[in-house]
Motif scaffolding. Structure first.
Motif, PDB file in Angstrom:
ATOM      1  N   HIS A   1      39.619 -23.819 -35.743  1.00 40.35           N
ATOM      2  CA  HIS A   1      40.059 -23.409 -34.410  1.00 40.35           C
ATOM      3  C   HIS A   1      40.076 -21.894 -34.255  1.00 40.35           C
ATOM      4  O   HIS A   1      39.808 -21.377 -33.167  1.00 40.35           O
ATOM      5  CB  HIS A   1      41.419 -24.022 -34.087  1.00 40.35           C
ATOM      6  N   GLN A   2      40.402 -21.183 -35.286  1.00 40.97           N
ATOM      7  CA  GLN A   2      40.322 -19.727 -35.203  1.00 40.97           C
ATOM      8  C   GLN A   2      38.891 -19.279 -34.958  1.00 40.97           C
ATOM      9  O   GLN A   2      38.625 -18.378 -34.148  1.00 40.97           O
ATOM     10  CB  GLN A   2      40.880 -19.094 -36.476  1.00 40.97           C
ATOM     11  N   ALA A   3      37.950 -19.919 -35.631  1.00 50.13           N
ATOM     12  CA  ALA A   3      36.534 -19.587 -35.428  1.00 50.13           C
ATOM     13  C   ALA A   3      36.077 -19.977 -34.025  1.00 50.13           C
ATOM     14  O   ALA A   3      35.362 -19.213 -33.352  1.00 50.13           O
ATOM     15  CB  ALA A   3      35.679 -20.295 -36.478  1.00 50.13           C
ATOM     16  N   LEU A   4      36.502 -21.164 -33.576  1.00 48.67           N
ATOM     17  CA  LEU A   4      36.128 -21.622 -32.236  1.00 48.67           C
ATOM     18  C   LEU A   4      36.699 -20.694 -31.175  1.00 48.67           C
ATOM     19  O   LEU A   4      35.994 -20.284 -30.236  1.00 48.67           O
ATOM     20  CB  LEU A   4      36.631 -23.052 -32.023  1.00 48.67           C
ATOM     21  N   ASP A   5      37.978 -20.345 -31.294  1.00 53.15           N
ATOM     22  CA  ASP A   5      38.605 -19.442 -30.324  1.00 53.15           C
ATOM     23  C   ASP A   5      37.872 -18.107 -30.260  1.00 53.15           C
ATOM     24  O   ASP A   5      37.626 -17.562 -29.176  1.00 53.15           O
ATOM     25  CB  ASP A   5      40.072 -19.200 -30.696  1.00 53.15           C
ATOM     26  N   SER A   6      37.530 -17.571 -31.418  1.00 49.52           N
ATOM     27  CA  SER A   6      36.852 -16.273 -31.453  1.00 49.52           C
ATOM     28  C   SER A   6      35.480 -16.350 -30.785  1.00 49.52           C
ATOM     29  O   SER A   6      35.085 -15.442 -30.043  1.00 49.52           O
ATOM     30  CB  SER A   6      36.710 -15.793 -32.901  1.00 49.52           C
TER      31      SER A   6
END
Length: 815
Positions: free
Chosen positions: A470-475
């Protein structure tokens, strides 16, 4: 033993002058008067609005703090006590018999304590723990639990044993007191307690009941090597006398503790939420082509309800199955670019950009979204590709398998999934999203999200893997889609919710199933109850529907009051434009309500799918009106014995209930002057075209058969001249489901005895007036109107949309 005594003792605090608080919490201000009374475009979830407003603020009196002298000492007793193994909140016993290994921590270092964190200490380090935390005491509850890996639904009960497996949100109402005394003595009011199982370290928790009627806290890492024996903040319990405010306050406290997610009001809403759209899924499923996309857009544009966004669902990507022949093969992604169906036959290099350009340039769309799974595709990314994908086999938690036994033989569980190495997942998303963004795509619907919790073995567990993805997706979304174009789907686990900082729209329930008659009443109930919880994190999306369908009006009316995006999945040429015009204006915009639609307070613990006697009432707010939907959802529900949705017998074809103006929980905020408003409302029935004047707390009976509904516009009545008895309430565009959503500005000129309004859209405008107006003026031109003296209904036509430069009609009604 569980912690003894009251947290922090009795507190003496100093209250600062209210002006300080109004400056701290106000969201819009102006040094000069506006021509029309204007309200903020965005609010903190309105059930927690401006706790310390200025004297001129239009906030409900029940949240207003009385003005005191500049400094005043106020003695406040603590709200939470642990005494003799019992959890006592606001002098009400909520849980009894907390065991010795349960530990508690205050949610506040100083000041009044409204909640408490719960944890437990175990003798041995394990990757799974279960601990009873006590018996519910004289209460009834509403639980949001996962009946599938992907989705939640609601369940009501009174005993601990009735709390389902995989409960992620529990709202409990004490049986003492009354919810009809919102402004009375707190000891005479119902107490509402929220239980929020949380993320702690690498563990995720949920609740369930046992045969002894105990509430159990379940803790799981999802990785046999990720173990611990001590927890301090795995469950948060918070209480108050307003259920909606209590939920909001509880989530806010958890946010401050976890620091890992943001609430809905803190996120940028993508533009699609204010426009009508079309999704390709139920029209084409995976057989979608760019020719089919264009046919659908052209077809909808023909009826004065033009879509302004499209979601190109599953079927556009490049995928292949494994070489092994099986009956139901799992397909895996082979690259980030489109498949042959979405390549231009004359110039294959154009790719998906071709249909994006056609949609925007030829058919006037503002936004194009495309679908992808959080792992790339259902079967992930083919192993051996450049992102370090490797085969993983889902290991589903026991509670999910109990609720959804089909996971034992699910194709994904048997054939596995190609999981991108978490170290490479940002590169994967960024390359996919940047390719799409370069083609003109504005956002993505990211599906299959809960699968991550099953793949954490050897990777630090479910919470850690979900966090990394999710951190990667958000970024990537933040970088490539500046409108925050992202819809979260199949994502109803707290692993994801408590790490969501970017996504602002979330699908609220299992799918709309056009061919499954058992699903339709279940769908409406599920989206409403799930929105009580999900609406704190994102705008709930109540899913697509068909405008030509036996349940079309049932679904359409619910979408109109949902507060979320509105889109259909009609096949080309199969549209009910008369129905769509109740939702969509000629410019493709919609009249979106301002909050997530949720059950009314008196429905929160009823069971409108199962009990055979209750109607479901759903409330929402516009700037100057409220809206209330009433639905008969009886006759079908998820069966805890058959583990699927089933029909069940009902005692009668029709159910009778009642509505009140106050069913719209924050209706006082729609009044021009909440301090002087006496609670009277004008209530307009959308389907019958009938107007009623309802004094405060007076009820209106309503009877509905299964799968019938009614929508009411609820508008506070303002009294312009007490001596002459002149009163008025705007209704809006009365031919549309959410008629009051059209009113953007409202001002009463008492000296001139006129009402000045700014109104969006076109069609029949309606209002309540106790006297026949002298004249009605639109854009400085007097217009003909009709007046029904028996009901006070005033109507006239707004024949065309406002000019693009003005956006809103300027109107006056002289009384």
């Amino acid at each position: 033993m569980a912690s003894q005594g009251c947290f922090s003792g009795t507190h003496v605090i100093k209250r600062v002058h209210p002006l300080f608080h109004s400056l701290t919490y106000r969201f819009s201000s102006s040094s000069s008067p506006l021509p029309l009374k204007s309200k903020p475009q965005a609010r903190i979830l309105s059930s927690q609005l401006r706790l310390f407003p200025s004297a001129s603020s239009s906030v409900s009196p029940r949240y207003r703090v009385k003005e005191e002298r500049e400094e005043e000492e106020v003695t406040i007793k603590p709200a939470v006590c642990i005494s003799n193994g019992n959890l006592i909140i606001k002098n009400r016993t909520v849980l009894t018999g907390l065991p010795d290994n349960v530990i508690t921590t205050s949610s506040s270092e100083a000041g009044p304590v409204e909640g408490v964190f719960i944890g437990a200490v175990f003798d041995k380090e394990e990757s799974n723990h279960i601990v009873p935390i006590g018996l519910l005491h004289e209460s009834r509850f509403m639980a949001c639990f996962r009946f599938k890996l992907w989705w939640m639904a609601q369940r009501m009960g009174e005993l601990g044993r009735d709390i389902p497996l995989e409960t992620q949100f529990l709202l409990v109402e004490s049986n003492n007191g009354s919810h009809l005394e919102p402004n009375g003595n707190e000891t005479n009011q119902k107490l509402y307690t929220v239980f929020l199982p949380l993320i702690e370290g690498s563990f995720r928790s949920c609740l369930q009941g046992n045969v002894n009627d105990e509430v159990e806290l379940c803790l799981e890492s999802g990785d046999g090597d990720t173990k611990t024996s001590s927890f301090t903040h795995s469950l948060y319990i918070h209480a108050g006398t307003d259920p909606f405010k209590t939920v909001t306050d509880a989530i806010h406290t958890v946010k401050l503790h976890l620091k890992s997610f943001r609430q809905r009001h803190e996120k940028k809403l993508p533009g699609i939420v204010d426009y009508f759209g079309w999704c390709t899924w139920d029209a084409f499923y995976q057989e979608v082509t760019q020719e089919g996309v264009e046919a659908g857009l052209q077809s909808l544009n023909a009826g004065d309800t033009p879509p302004r966004f499209v979601i190109i669902d599953d079927g556009w990507q490049s995928v292949e199955n494994d070489d092994n022949p099986v009956e139901k093969p799992v397909f895996r992604l082979t690259g980030v670019k489109e498949n042959a169906k979405f390549k231009n036959k004359d110039d294959p290099r154009l790719g998906i950009k071709n249909i994006v350009d056609i949609a925007k340039e030829k058919h006037g769309l503002k936004y194009v979204y495309v679908w992808h799974a959080i792992t790339g595709y259902w079967g992930g990314v083919r192993p051996g590709e450049e992102y370090g994908s490797s085969m993983k086999y889902p290991v589903v938690s026991k509670g999910v398998v109990e609720n959804e036994p089909t996971w034992k033989t699910d194709a994904m569980a048997v054939q596995g999934l190609g999981l991108v190495n978490p170290k490479n997942v940002y590169r994967f998303y960024n390359e996919l999203h940047s390719y799409l963004a370069d083609a003109g795509v504005d956002g993505v619907k990211v599906d299959v999200q809960c699968i991550l919790e099953t793949l954490g073995g050897g990777l630090g567990g479910r919470v850690e893997l979900t966090r990394q993805y999710h951190q990667a997706l958000d970024s990537s979304v933040a970088k490539n889609f500046p409108d925050n174009g992202c819809i979260a789907c199949m994502s109803h686990n707290t692993d994801a919710l408590y790490c969501s900082k970017q996504a602002a729209v979330i699908r609220a329930s299992d799918d709309f199933y056009p061919r499954d008659p058992v699903s339709h009443t279940i769908h409406i109930a599920s989206v409403a109850y799930n929105s009580v919880f999900l609406g704190e994190f994102m705008v709930p999306d109540w899913d697509m529907f068909h405008s030509v369908h036996p349940a079309a009006e049932y679904h359409a009316s619910a979408r109109a009051i949902s507060g979320g995006p509105i889109y259909v999945s009609d096949a080309p040429g199969k549209h009910n434009f008369d129905l769509l015009r109740k939702l969509v204006l000629p410019d493709g915009s919609i009249l979106r309500a301002r909050l997530p639609g949720r059950p009314t307070q008196d429905c929160l613990f009823a069971d409108p799918s199962r009990d055979g006697v209750s109607l479901l009432k759903i409330w929402n707010m516009n700037k100057y009106t409220g809206v209330l939907g009433v639905y008969n959802c009886q006759g079908a529900a998820w069966s805890s014995t058959e583990r699927k949705n089933t029909f069940h017998q009902t005692q009668t074809d029709s159910i009778t209930g009642s509505i009140r103006g106050r069913d719209v929980h924050l209706i006082s905020e729609a009044s021009i002057d909440p301090n002087t408003w006496n609670g009277d409302c004008a209530v307009y029935s959308q389907s019958r075209g009938e107007l009623s004047v309802m004094p405060y707390n007076v009820s209106l009976p309503i009877s509905l058969k299964i799968r019938e509904h009614e929508i009411f516009t609820v508008s506070p009545i303002s009294h312009l001249a007490s001596t002459d008895g002149v009163s008025f309430a705007p209704l809006g565009l009365v031919n549309m489901y959410n008629s009051g959503g059209a009113i953007e500005g409202l001002r009463y000129d008492v000296e001139e005895m006129k009402v000045v309004m700014e109104v969006k859209g076109c069609g029949k405008f309606g209002a309540y007036s106790s006297v026949k107006p002298k004249r009605c003026v639109v854009e400085s031109n007097e217009v003909a109107f009709e007046y029904d003296a028996s009901s006070g209904l005033v109507t006239f036509e707004l024949e065309k949309m406002p000019s693009e430069t003005k956006r809103l009609h300027e109107m006056e009604i002289e009384l």
